[in-house]
Write a protein that holds these residues in place. Sequence first.
Motif, PDB file in Angstrom:
ATOM      1  N   SER A   1       2.291   4.954  -1.211  1.00 56.71           N
ATOM      2  CA  SER A   1       1.740   6.164  -1.826  1.00 56.71           C
ATOM      3  C   SER A   1       2.827   6.770  -2.711  1.00 56.71           C
TER       4      SER A   1
ATOM      5  N   PHE B   1       0.806  -1.222   0.000  1.00 56.66           N
ATOM      6  CA  PHE B   1       0.000   0.000   0.000  1.00 56.66           C
ATOM      7  C   PHE B   1       0.840   1.273   0.000  1.00 56.66           C
TER       8      PHE B   1
ATOM      9  N   GLN C   1       7.063   9.952   8.461  1.00 55.44           N
ATOM     10  CA  GLN C   1       5.651  10.338   8.455  1.00 55.44           C
ATOM     11  C   GLN C   1       5.425  11.620   7.657  1.00 55.44           C
TER      12      GLN C   1
ATOM     13  N   ASP D   1       1.950  11.312   5.880  1.00 59.15           N
ATOM     14  CA  ASP D   1       1.543   9.907   5.892  1.00 59.15           C
ATOM     15  C   ASP D   1       0.018   9.816   5.942  1.00 59.15           C
TER      16      ASP D   1
ATOM     17  N   ALA E   1      -3.194   4.636  11.329  1.00 63.23           N
ATOM     18  CA  ALA E   1      -2.663   3.839  12.439  1.00 63.23           C
ATOM     19  C   ALA E   1      -1.397   4.416  13.072  1.00 63.23           C
TER      20      ALA E   1
ATOM     21  N   ARG F   1      -1.836   7.159   6.380  1.00 58.35           N
ATOM     22  CA  ARG F   1      -2.356   6.034   7.159  1.00 58.35           C
ATOM     23  C   ARG F   1      -2.709   6.500   8.569  1.00 58.35           C
TER      24      ARG F   1
END
Length: 200
Positions: free
Chosen positions: A10, A8, A155, A134, A138, A136
């Motif tokens: 980017s 996944f 990040q 980032d 999580a 995501r």
Amino acid sequence: MDKPNLFFPSPVWTIQLDGYKKVNEQMYKFIKDSQSNDMKGIKKSNLKGWHSKDFDLQQNEPKTFIAFISPAIEKVMTDMNWDTKTQKININNMWAIINTGGSANLRHQHGNSTISGAYYVRAPENSGDIVFYDPRPAPVYSYPRALNPNILNAQVNGISPKEGALVMFPSYLDHSVNENISNEERIVISFNITIQINFI
């Protein structure tokens, strides 16, 4: 030792385009003329900078510019392995931003699009990196301290602007532009693309 799989990711493309000087001068005049005709511009993510209204993509200058960047857009399609037989590229909108000294752009994203781009017409030193975050959720909740940033732990990542460079990225990526601390104009052309099913 084997490298880890990257699930996944980017992608962010930075492509230096050849023969950009003539196009840059043409687009510089077009953008400055647009600014002269609309000094107020519009307010979006810009702090102090001038943000144009959307270009009329049927005008000669934007049409020439689109033809100039089209091979780079095709590269993105190829890298992503997207079906180009049943889908087509549609540029939704395109605009310019002029950041003078002290100007910046707040963190934002470009919704309802697939790929977004930023092309640099003027990019003096220290005029403001484009910064990506980032996407995501999580890692926001639990993230160990890293000794140094790398491709796995960062990040936030930034790209310094360079004249004739085109940066393209998934439209869902949050991004901002650091303050222009130079005394010169940072001029960028931004645009959004959707990949649409071709019914023809």
